[in-house]
Design an enzyme around this catalytic site. Structure first.
Site, mmCIF file in Angstrom:
data_model
loop_
_atom_site.group_PDB
_atom_site.id
_atom_site.type_symbol
_atom_site.label_atom_id
_atom_site.label_comp_id
_atom_site.label_asym_id
_atom_site.label_seq_id
_atom_site.Cartn_x
_atom_site.Cartn_y
_atom_site.Cartn_z
ATOM 1 N N ASP A 94 0.868 -1.192 0.254
ATOM 2 C CA ASP A 94 -0.026 0.192 -0.010
ATOM 3 C C ASP A 94 0.838 1.354 0.041
ATOM 4 O O ASP A 94 2.083 1.390 0.344
ATOM 5 C CB ASP A 94 -0.918 -0.182 1.112
ATOM 6 N N VAL A 149 2.385 1.536 -6.608
ATOM 7 C CA VAL A 149 2.216 0.409 -7.475
ATOM 8 C C VAL A 149 2.388 1.158 -8.938
ATOM 9 O O VAL A 149 2.389 0.331 -9.772
ATOM 10 C CB VAL A 149 0.815 -0.038 -7.529
ATOM 11 N N ASN A 194 -5.425 -5.142 -6.530
ATOM 12 C CA ASN A 194 -6.763 -4.269 -6.143
ATOM 13 C C ASN A 194 -6.466 -3.194 -5.974
ATOM 14 O O ASN A 194 -7.445 -2.288 -5.422
ATOM 15 C CB ASN A 194 -6.837 -5.133 -4.427
ATOM 16 N N TYR A 201 -12.918 6.110 -15.327
ATOM 17 C CA TYR A 201 -13.129 5.313 -14.293
ATOM 18 C C TYR A 201 -13.556 4.104 -15.009
ATOM 19 O O TYR A 201 -13.111 2.896 -14.731
ATOM 20 C CB TYR A 201 -13.978 5.630 -13.221
#
Length: 383
Positions: free
Chosen positions: A157, A185, A211, A271
């Site tokens: 994270d 990421v 994720n 999105y």
């Protein structure tokens, strides 16, 4: 919980075969009822008698010591089916599964939603544990055993929230069972360092969950980097560190997509584009015409496509470039018939994706309640 009962039909007779002694109850029911009645009665008897100590209440408990039930029933003539999984605090699993078949449009209800449905249908809520199941759980716990598919976890994270999760996990499951890596990421170097740490620490990888995601039309470029590019980067790193063709054991990749990757949603253009791309990437990964590099990896891939889920991603202060657009998007999302679902429902599909070896390239839509597997158009392109 499993109950083994099979019916064979022809034009003149119905015969019943059962591996449990409860076949007698099913056969007797068949004399005055139909085949579905017989199956339900036989399985209900098996539940009551706790066949082999694995069927019905008091069966093998989960990691928290709780016994939950699974059951499925199908009408062989109409092909209607109903099932429950992880049913909590209701003993009559096969009867609840039949109610799902006969009184809903769903084929599967899971966990608390299955229990809620059962109670609404008049089934009694009660403890499913027995002294034997509790002792079995205590013995398992005393041996420091770990839950399936949770031998060890690495949480990646970009903020410190994951550190708290890892600490809670270790407190519950044992020291060293979870590691936290603070990484971005969008950085291939930082992401690969996390993969390398996982293999160096635990020996191999079994599951990779892509994720990470954001939900903000004002930062559409960053959203593409996180929601899509990081999924692709994570996949190629998974092949490098988990693929059989690179010395790994193979495994499963779970990509978090969205219902917005299945249906168009004009108020969240960027999105939706990223999530459509994730679903397409997942389907393409499993395509028979994929490269040998992909096919020889021994890796399956699925995408989970939940409706609006109660997570921090939905708590962004700004979704869209102007206030009117933002308000319209939020209003549309909150008015969706499916409502806002709990993260636990999505987690259940993660586990299903890991356990079900038949799922590869699938997009699992998670409405509230019930789960559907998207069927892609049957179209053969000429390449």
């Amino acid at each position: 919980m499993y109950c083994s009962m099979h019916l064979f039909f022809n034009e003149s007779k119905v015969s019943l075969v059962n591996t449990d002694h409860t076949y007698r109850v099913g056969w007797e029911t068949l004399q005055t009822g139909n085949a579905v009645d017989a199956v339900a009665a036989g399985c209900a008897q098996c539940e009551t008698e706790q066949c082999d100590s694995t069927v019905g209440y008091g069966n093998s408990p989960d990691e928290n010591g709780e016994s939950t039930l699974d059951a499925m029933i199908m009408n062989g003539l109409t092909h209607e089916a109903g099932s429950v999984a992880g049913l909590r605090r209701v003993k009559d699993a096969i009867a609840v599964a039949r109610a799902v078949m006969e009184y809903t449009k769903h084929t599967l209800l899971v966990g608390d939603l299955a229990t809620k449905f059962a109670i609404e249908m008049g089934f009694k809520e009660e403890d499913l544990s027995t002294p034997a199941s509790i002792n079995k759980w205590k013995e398992w716990k005393g041996n420091n055993c770990q839950p399936n598919f949770r031998q060890a976890v690495i949480i990646v994270d970009c903020n410190d929230a994951g550190k708290e999760v890892a600490a809670e996990f270790c407190l519950k499951h044992g020291s060293g069972k979870a590691l936290f890596v603070k990484a971005d990421v969008t950085s291939n170097e930082q992401l690969e360092a996390a993969f390398k740490l996982a293999v160096d620490t635990f020996g191999h990888l079994d599951v990779v969950a892509n994720n990470a995601g954001i939900f903000n039309e004002t930062e559409w470029s960053l959203m593409v980097d996180i929601n899509l590019k990081a999924v692709i980067a994570g996949t190629y790193l998974a092949i490098k560190y988990m693929g059989k063709n690179n010395g790994g054991q193979g495994g499963v990749i779970i990509n978090t997509a969205s219902i917005a990757g299945i249906l168009p949603f004009g108020l969240l253009l960027s999105y939706s584009a990223t999530k459509w791309a994730v679903v397409g990437f997942t389907q393409s990964f499993a395509d028979p015409n994929a490269s040998d590099y992909v096919k020889n990896s021994g890796i399956r891939m699925i995408a989970v496509c939940p409706h609006i889920t109660q997570t921090n991603i939905f708590g962004s202060k700004v979704l869209c470039p102007d206030e009117q657009w933002d308000n319209a998007a939020r209003s549309a999302l909150l008015k969706r018939d499916e409502g806002i679902i709990a993260p636990e429902e999505v987690a259940a599909e993660f586990i299903r994706g890991i356990e079900d070896d038949s799922l590869n390239g699938a997009a699992l839509v998670i409405p509230s309640p019930g789960v559907q597997k998207i069927k892609y158009p049957d179209y053969e392109a000429k390449f």
